[in-house]
Design a protein around this motif. Structure first.
Motif, PDB file in Angstrom:
ATOM      1  N   GLU A  96       0.829  -1.206   0.000  1.00 60.53           N
ATOM      2  CA  GLU A  96       0.000   0.000   0.000  1.00 60.53           C
ATOM      3  C   GLU A  96       0.865   1.258   0.000  1.00 60.53           C
ATOM      4  O   GLU A  96       0.570   2.229  -0.705  1.00 60.53           O
ATOM      5  N   ARG A  97       1.915   1.248   0.785  1.00 58.32           N
ATOM      6  CA  ARG A  97       2.779   2.425   0.884  1.00 58.32           C
ATOM      7  C   ARG A  97       3.418   2.780  -0.455  1.00 58.32           C
ATOM      8  O   ARG A  97       3.547   3.951  -0.809  1.00 58.32           O
ATOM      9  N   LEU A  98       3.819   1.754  -1.211  1.00 58.35           N
ATOM     10  CA  LEU A  98       4.496   1.983  -2.484  1.00 58.35           C
ATOM     11  C   LEU A  98       3.536   2.063  -3.663  1.00 58.35           C
ATOM     12  O   LEU A  98       3.951   2.411  -4.774  1.00 58.35           O
ATOM     13  N   GLY A  99       2.267   1.745  -3.428  1.00 59.88           N
ATOM     14  CA  GLY A  99       1.319   1.734  -4.531  1.00 59.88           C
ATOM     15  C   GLY A  99       1.666   0.672  -5.562  1.00 59.88           C
ATOM     16  O   GLY A  99       1.596   0.917  -6.772  1.00 59.88           O
ATOM     17  N   ALA A 100       2.028  -0.500  -5.077  1.00 56.05           N
ATOM     18  CA  ALA A 100       2.518  -1.582  -5.934  1.00 56.05           C
ATOM     19  C   ALA A 100       1.351  -2.364  -6.527  1.00 56.05           C
ATOM     20  O   ALA A 100       1.026  -3.463  -6.077  1.00 56.05           O
ATOM     21  N   GLY A 101       0.742  -1.806  -7.555  1.00 56.83           N
ATOM     22  CA  GLY A 101      -0.450  -2.404  -8.130  1.00 56.83           C
ATOM     23  C   GLY A 101      -0.219  -3.745  -8.801  1.00 56.83           C
ATOM     24  O   GLY A 101      -1.145  -4.559  -8.912  1.00 56.83           O
ATOM     25  N   ALA A 102       0.999  -3.999  -9.273  1.00 60.51           N
ATOM     26  CA  ALA A 102       1.286  -5.263  -9.951  1.00 60.51           C
ATOM     27  C   ALA A 102       1.574  -6.394  -8.981  1.00 60.51           C
ATOM     28  O   ALA A 102       1.745  -7.539  -9.399  1.00 60.51           O
ATOM     29  N   LEU A 103       1.615  -6.065  -7.706  1.00 57.21           N
ATOM     30  CA  LEU A 103       2.040  -7.028  -6.699  1.00 57.21           C
ATOM     31  C   LEU A 103       0.848  -7.540  -5.897  1.00 57.21           C
ATOM     32  O   LEU A 103       0.026  -6.758  -5.436  1.00 57.21           O
ATOM     33  N   ARG A 104       0.763  -8.869  -5.769  1.00 61.11           N
ATOM     34  CA  ARG A 104      -0.317  -9.504  -5.013  1.00 61.11           C
ATOM     35  C   ARG A 104       0.271 -10.384  -3.928  1.00 61.11           C
ATOM     36  O   ARG A 104       1.236 -11.114  -4.170  1.00 61.11           O
ATOM     37  N   ILE A 105      -0.304 -10.341  -2.754  1.00 64.94           N
ATOM     38  CA  ILE A 105       0.187 -11.104  -1.609  1.00 64.94           C
ATOM     39  C   ILE A 105      -0.825 -12.180  -1.254  1.00 64.94           C
ATOM     40  O   ILE A 105      -2.013 -11.890  -1.088  1.00 64.94           O
ATOM     41  N   GLU A 106      -0.349 -13.410  -1.155  1.00 60.12           N
ATOM     42  CA  GLU A 106      -1.200 -14.539  -0.797  1.00 60.12           C
ATOM     43  C   GLU A 106      -0.720 -15.113   0.537  1.00 60.12           C
ATOM     44  O   GLU A 106       0.455 -15.467   0.680  1.00 60.12           O
ATOM     45  N   ALA A 107      -1.618 -15.206   1.507  1.00 64.40           N
ATOM     46  CA  ALA A 107      -1.317 -15.876   2.771  1.00 64.40           C
ATOM     47  C   ALA A 107      -1.493 -17.372   2.530  1.00 64.40           C
ATOM     48  O   ALA A 107      -2.606 -17.899   2.604  1.00 64.40           O
ATOM     49  N   ALA A 108      -0.398 -18.053   2.225  1.00 63.30           N
ATOM     50  CA  ALA A 108      -0.518 -19.436   1.780  1.00 63.30           C
ATOM     51  C   ALA A 108       0.780 -20.194   2.030  1.00 63.30           C
ATOM     52  O   ALA A 108       1.861 -19.612   2.098  1.00 63.30           O
ATOM     53  N   ASP A 109       0.653 -21.521   2.131  1.00 67.18           N
ATOM     54  CA  ASP A 109       1.801 -22.397   2.121  1.00 67.18           C
ATOM     55  C   ASP A 109       2.343 -22.445   0.697  1.00 67.18           C
ATOM     56  O   ASP A 109       1.605 -22.741  -0.250  1.00 67.18           O
ATOM     57  N   ALA A 110       3.613 -22.146   0.523  1.00 67.95           N
ATOM     58  CA  ALA A 110       4.164 -21.980  -0.818  1.00 67.95           C
ATOM     59  C   ALA A 110       4.040 -23.235  -1.671  1.00 67.95           C
ATOM     60  O   ALA A 110       3.606 -23.167  -2.829  1.00 67.95           O
ATOM     61  N   ILE A 111       4.421 -24.367  -1.129  1.00 69.30           N
ATOM     62  CA  ILE A 111       4.417 -25.579  -1.947  1.00 69.30           C
ATOM     63  C   ILE A 111       2.995 -25.990  -2.307  1.00 69.30           C
ATOM     64  O   ILE A 111       2.714 -26.347  -3.458  1.00 69.30           O
ATOM     65  N   ALA A 112       2.080 -25.938  -1.350  1.00 67.46           N
ATOM     66  CA  ALA A 112       0.688 -26.280  -1.651  1.00 67.46           C
ATOM     67  C   ALA A 112       0.125 -25.347  -2.721  1.00 67.46           C
ATOM     68  O   ALA A 112      -0.585 -25.794  -3.641  1.00 67.46           O
ATOM     69  N   TRP A 113       0.432 -24.052  -2.623  1.00 70.33           N
ATOM     70  CA  TRP A 113      -0.060 -23.080  -3.612  1.00 70.33           C
ATOM     71  C   TRP A 113       0.512 -23.388  -4.987  1.00 70.33           C
ATOM     72  O   TRP A 113      -0.214 -23.382  -5.991  1.00 70.33           O
ATOM     73  N   MET A 114       1.804 -23.670  -5.063  1.00 67.70           N
ATOM     74  CA  MET A 114       2.419 -23.956  -6.361  1.00 67.70           C
ATOM     75  C   MET A 114       1.858 -25.225  -6.991  1.00 67.70           C
ATOM     76  O   MET A 114       1.692 -25.301  -8.205  1.00 67.70           O
ATOM     77  N   LYS A 115       1.565 -26.201  -6.172  1.00 66.06           N
ATOM     78  CA  LYS A 115       1.050 -27.458  -6.707  1.00 66.06           C
ATOM     79  C   LYS A 115      -0.332 -27.303  -7.335  1.00 66.06           C
ATOM     80  O   LYS A 115      -0.688 -28.061  -8.239  1.00 66.06           O
ATOM     81  N   ARG A 116      -1.107 -26.336  -6.852  1.00 61.80           N
ATOM     82  CA  ARG A 116      -2.444 -26.162  -7.425  1.00 61.80           C
ATOM     83  C   ARG A 116      -2.502 -25.052  -8.477  1.00 61.80           C
ATOM     84  O   ARG A 116      -3.532 -24.860  -9.110  1.00 61.80           O
ATOM     85  N   CYS A 117      -1.406 -24.348  -8.661  1.00 66.11           N
ATOM     86  CA  CYS A 117      -1.356 -23.279  -9.652  1.00 66.11           C
ATOM     87  C   CYS A 117      -1.248 -23.889 -11.054  1.00 66.11           C
ATOM     88  O   CYS A 117      -0.662 -24.958 -11.249  1.00 66.11           O
ATOM     89  N   GLU A 118      -1.792 -23.176 -12.047  1.00 67.81           N
ATOM     90  CA  GLU A 118      -1.707 -23.661 -13.419  1.00 67.81           C
ATOM     91  C   GLU A 118      -0.261 -23.666 -13.896  1.00 67.81           C
ATOM     92  O   GLU A 118       0.542 -22.806 -13.538  1.00 67.81           O
ATOM     93  N   ALA A 119       0.060 -24.645 -14.730  1.00 67.66           N
ATOM     94  CA  ALA A 119       1.415 -24.790 -15.249  1.00 67.66           C
ATOM     95  C   ALA A 119       1.748 -23.672 -16.236  1.00 67.66           C
ATOM     96  O   ALA A 119       0.863 -23.108 -16.889  1.00 67.66           O
TER      97      ALA A 119
END
Length: 200
Positions: A96-119
């Protein structure tokens, strides 16, 4: 971005791009280890200073130094994964401070998130698991399938990785550097014709 270290800094600075010299807080959390400035400089010398249009994933975000650095240098999409709630809140505040519109933050376990993400979704995946964990192989396996045809994985680890250890993942070492106890690797797919044109 984690591993065993003593006396973590209270902040790091973005070293290039539109937010150069902007500060990111480093909370006193177990194992939190921001990527050293020297290695960030080396990485973006390897990649080129301008990441305009790139899609990036910072899979173990921690302080967010790598993800924010990529966004600062023009990346079109940057996803930061972090499961520590306090770190997530700090990352959101920095966004928010930097106005980083291209950046998204996910509260997630990294490996579980990557495994369900599209290839094939990302041009660049940052992999920096806790150094005292056994997550490296699984994290690399999960990240490899997320790469676009000309994508790259940036890996930090407490020991060097050789091609023999990566061959089963379809990855190979393109660049390697070391700063203190941290080994930095830029990995690329081994498929014919894969690999972006890089600076340096």
């Amino acid at each position: 971005m984690r591993g065993a270290r003593r006396g973590p800094p209270s902040e790091v600075r973005i070293i290039g791009g539109s937010w150069r010299r902007s500060r990111l807080a480093v909370l006193d959390r177990p194992g939190l280890r921001p990527t050293p400035n020297r290695l960030r400089e080396t990485l973006f010398n390897w990649l080129g200073q301008d990441l305009t249009g790139w899609r990036c994933l910072d899979a173990f975000a921690g302080s967010g130094a790598l993800g924010f650095e990529a966004a600062s240098r023009g990346a079109a999409e940057v996803v930061l994964l972090e499961r520590d709630a306090r770190l997530v809140r700090e990352l959101q505040a920095a966004r928010e401070r930097l106005g980083a519109g291209a950046l998204r933050i996910e509260a997630a376990d990294a490996i579980a998130w990557m495994k369900r993400c599209e290839a094939g979704r990302f041009d660049l995946v940052f992999i920096d698991p806790p150094f005292d964990s056994a997550l490296f192989g699984e994290a690399l396996s999960a990240s490899a399938r997320l790469l676009a045809a000309q994508g790259f994985v940036y890996l930090e680890s407490p020991h060097p990785w050789a091609d023999a250890s990566l061959i089963g993942l379809g990855l190979a070492v393109h660049r390697h550097a070391r700063a203190g106890q941290v080994h930095a690797h830029l990995l690329r797919p081994t498929a014919p014709g894969a690999g972006k044109d890089l600076a340096g």
